[in-house]
Enzyme design. Structure first.
Site, short mmCIF file in Angstrom:
data_model
loop_
_atom_site.label_atom_id
_atom_site.label_comp_id
_atom_site.label_asym_id
_atom_site.label_seq_id
_atom_site.Cartn_x
_atom_site.Cartn_y
_atom_site.Cartn_z
N TYR A 184 0.97 -1.24 0.13
CA TYR A 184 0.01 0.10 0.04
C TYR A 184 0.87 1.21 -0.07
O TYR A 184 1.96 1.34 0.56
CB TYR A 184 -1.01 -0.07 1.12
CG TYR A 184 -1.84 1.04 1.45
CD1 TYR A 184 -3.03 0.98 0.63
CD2 TYR A 184 -1.46 2.27 2.25
CE1 TYR A 184 -3.89 2.14 0.77
CE2 TYR A 184 -2.30 3.29 2.48
CZ TYR A 184 -3.55 3.25 1.68
OH TYR A 184 -4.31 4.37 1.83
N GLY A 186 1.51 3.86 1.52
CA GLY A 186 1.90 4.44 2.93
C GLY A 186 2.82 3.45 3.61
O GLY A 186 3.47 3.89 4.55
N LYS A 187 2.96 2.16 3.08
CA LYS A 187 4.14 1.31 3.78
C LYS A 187 5.60 1.74 3.31
O LYS A 187 5.69 2.49 2.59
CB LYS A 187 3.65 0.03 3.10
CG LYS A 187 2.41 -0.84 3.44
CD LYS A 187 2.06 -0.64 5.04
CE LYS A 187 1.07 -1.66 5.46
NZ LYS A 187 -0.34 -1.18 5.06
N ASN A 188 6.56 1.18 4.20
CA ASN A 188 7.83 1.48 3.97
C ASN A 188 8.43 0.95 2.64
O ASN A 188 9.04 1.80 2.09
CB ASN A 188 8.78 0.62 4.81
CG ASN A 188 8.44 0.97 6.41
OD1 ASN A 188 7.41 1.51 6.62
ND2 ASN A 188 9.40 0.79 7.21
#
Length: 364
Positions: A184, A186-188
């Site tokens: 997604y 916003g993930k790292n």
């Protein structure tokens, strides 16, 4: 002062703008947009990064968990042990395949599932344990894997928030039989849309998931399973391949930001993140706790600092799972975390001046 958002993609994406544009152009000009070379390249690269034999790209992190459970033949009548304070997707995956979630409380200080409480929840119907590496900290996997082996259980890691984290030197997403990953945005390691993957060391599991994500088919018009369309497209795979090259550097930056927070806030009344012994943390989120969360959030918001709450309602109290029969007070640690946790800004490019502003406002 200038506003500081909870999340800001601009510094990260400016750094790789030309490479991302080139990746888009390559896919655009290839005239091949599904199940092609870019997907195969990313799957091989991420498997190597995560130190697993196989990676299967899929549509998103929730689908990754669903496919992992399906590949292990977990379904109606089975129970899956899961932490009581996870994001709802972990539970949705379990109930989607027809299984029953069995909640286990986390440790109050690390927020991850307390492995010492798992054994008492194991029954004849238990089929798997789903440890969730919450906020980026690795679960205590040695203990969990020993339990799973002793009771002949599958392990399905929810590795949505912990790309590159490790326990005792072994990467999360490489312990379990089949493990779900989210990309997604916003993930790292984030795509520019929905994306996910399943990691595994078992060839038969990888091959089954490849079919299940593609209408149950390895060969067109030949369907071995009742599958769905849960594929990772060529464009997202190409963009993720670019970002993967920078992930280690970005992870180090996240750790340094978290350490700066820790150093400045150590004398505050906030409860700061704590690491379990032998656990690594890649700080997908920097979560602190306070009984005065609403007042703190309002104060920060009034000063232009964005925050979020992960997560305000634990799964057992969600309206969607009312049928499970739980009530307030059944999982007091999960409820305590839901009532006191607040996530501070942490993103690649957050600078020392901004961190000092945030912490000064908190210390007021």
């Amino acid at each position: 002062m200038n506003k500081i958002p909870f999340l800001n993609f601009q510094p990260m994406h400016e750094q790789i703008r030309s490479e991302m544009h080139q990746a888009f152009s390559d896919v655009y000009d290839s005239y091949w947009y599904i199940m092609g070379e870019k997907l195969q390249t990313f799957e091989a690269s991420y498997a190597k990064y995560n130190q697993t034999k196989y990676c299967v790209g899929v549509s998103n992190g929730l689908d990754a968990l669903i496919l992992a459970l399906q590949a292990l033949n977990i379904g109606k009548g089975d129970e899956v042990i899961v932490p009581s304070n996870t994001y709802i997707a972990s539970v949705i995956a379990i109930t989607t395949v027809g299984a029953t979630p069995v909640f286990v409380e986390p440790r109050i200080d690390t927020y991850n599932i307390n492995p010492e409480l798992i054994e008492q929840k194991i029954t004849k119907r238990t089929k798997a344990i789903m440890p969730v590496h919450l906020y980026g900290q690795a679960c205590e996997m040695d203990y969990i894997m020993k339990l799973a082996e002793a009771y002949d259980l599958y392990v399905v890691e929810d590795n949505a928030q912990a790309h590159g984290s490790s326990y005792n030197g072994k990467l999360t997403g490489s312990f379990g039989h089949a493990n779900g990953v989210s990309f997604y945005p916003g993930k790292n390691l984030g795509a520019l849309g929905d994306a996910g993957a399943v990691t595994t060391n078992k060839e038969e599991i990888a091959e089954k998931i490849k079919a299940l994500r593609n209408y149950g088919s390895h060969k067109k018009y030949h369907n071995n399973y009742v599958g769905l369309n849960r594929r990772l497209d060529e464009l997202q795979a190409a963009l993720l391949s670019v970002k993967l090259q920078y992930l280690n550097d970005w992870t180090q930056e996240r750790k340094e930001i978290a350490e700066t927070y820790n150093e400045i806030l150590v004398g505050s009344n906030l409860i700061l993140p704590k690491l379990a012994s032998n656990a690594d943390h890649v700080y997908h989120l920097y979560v602190v706790r306070t009984s005065k969360r609403e007042e703190l959030q309002e104060h920060l918001n009034n000063k232009g600092v964005g925050t979020l709450i992960h997560y305000p309602i634990p799964p057992h109290l969600q309206k969607a799972y009312k049928y499970l029969g739980y009530k307030k007070g059944d999982f007091p640690i999960a409820e305590e975390l839901a009532n006191t946790s607040i996530s501070l800004p942490l993103w690649v490019g957050l600078n020392t001046r901004q961190i000092n502003s945030i912490t000064s406002i908190i210390n007021e």
